[in-house]
Design an enzyme around this catalytic site. Sequence first.
Site, PDB file in Angstrom:
ATOM      1  N   SER A 122       0.681  -1.107  -0.042  1.00 33.76           N
ATOM      2  CA  SER A 122       0.001   0.160  -0.133  1.00 33.76           C
ATOM      3  C   SER A 122       1.004   1.163   0.076  1.00 33.76           C
ATOM      4  O   SER A 122       1.655   1.529  -0.880  1.00 33.76           O
ATOM      5  CB  SER A 122      -1.079  -0.057   1.184  1.00 33.76           C
ATOM      6  OG  SER A 122      -2.028   0.842   1.136  1.00 33.76           O
ATOM      7  N   ASP A 178     -10.048  -5.176  -4.638  1.00 28.62           N
ATOM      8  CA  ASP A 178      -9.696  -3.735  -3.731  1.00 28.62           C
ATOM      9  C   ASP A 178     -10.846  -2.762  -3.511  1.00 28.62           C
ATOM     10  O   ASP A 178     -11.499  -2.707  -4.909  1.00 28.62           O
ATOM     11  CB  ASP A 178      -8.229  -3.446  -4.074  1.00 28.62           C
ATOM     12  CG  ASP A 178      -7.553  -2.437  -3.000  1.00 28.62           C
ATOM     13  OD1 ASP A 178      -8.150  -2.345  -1.919  1.00 28.62           O
ATOM     14  OD2 ASP A 178      -6.457  -2.158  -3.487  1.00 28.62           O
ATOM     15  N   HIS A 210      -7.604  -5.278  -0.196  1.00 29.92           N
ATOM     16  CA  HIS A 210      -6.639  -4.612   0.194  1.00 29.92           C
ATOM     17  C   HIS A 210      -5.965  -5.549   1.049  1.00 29.92           C
ATOM     18  O   HIS A 210      -5.922  -4.987   2.491  1.00 29.92           O
ATOM     19  CB  HIS A 210      -7.108  -3.403   0.544  1.00 29.92           C
ATOM     20  CG  HIS A 210      -6.005  -2.297   0.504  1.00 29.92           C
ATOM     21  ND1 HIS A 210      -5.224  -1.753  -0.732  1.00 29.92           N
ATOM     22  CD2 HIS A 210      -5.210  -1.457   1.557  1.00 29.92           C
ATOM     23  CE1 HIS A 210      -4.372  -1.076  -0.195  1.00 29.92           C
ATOM     24  NE2 HIS A 210      -4.462  -0.918   0.967  1.00 29.92           N
TER      25      HIS A 210
END
Length: 237
Positions: A122, A178, A210
């Site tokens: 991320s 996601d 995610h």
Amino acid sequence: MAVAQKLQRCAVSQTGKHSASVIFLHGSGDTGQGLRAWVRDVLKQDLAFAHIRVIYPTAPPRPYTPMRGALSHVWFDRYKISADCSEHLESIDSMCTQLGTVMQEEVRAGVPKNRMIVGGFSMGGAMALHLACRYHPEVAGVFALSSFLNKDSVVYQAVQDRKGQPLPELFQCHGMADELVFHQWGEETGVQLRHAGMDASFRSIPGLNHQLSRMELEELRSWILKKLPLESSAQGQ
């Protein structure tokens, strides 16, 4: 100017001779120890190698604008969580300097930069792209898991400016499930980096949100070993 604090970190040591290093950056709100524990939970073991030290630094807490200024372990600030806004370069560049000291410690331990890989999950993946493409392009590779860059990111220009010069290879994975449009932003990041001249692969993983998955971590492990093979001098150590 205040002296930058040494970043906290944890590491998974190599089982043999130390000849390469991976710096794995956590996502926003996490810590190095938290990411290591998550990786271990997904893989049912540490991401460990015979010759590669895996280092998990922790971002120092800073006020984070998307959380209305609350303190959070984030690598840099964002004006908002969007691919369309400008990057907060002051905080990004400051953190690149601090992470550069982690890399320099590995150099002092005998590991050249071309035997290092930087990457992250991320926000950590975006941070790694700034670190590798703008400041340390001599590293062997960079990986970005569930990550994206802003559409006007200075990373794209940095890559383009290095056409004809060595650039790290990019390994990119993103879950197709996601939230919001993160997968789309991640895919567009890969397209723009390839267009700028970077050797970049993008892997979409069906059904993944995610988060990390065993499949991507196993593929990441194989890619790391391809980029940082066991040197002949380290055989048998």
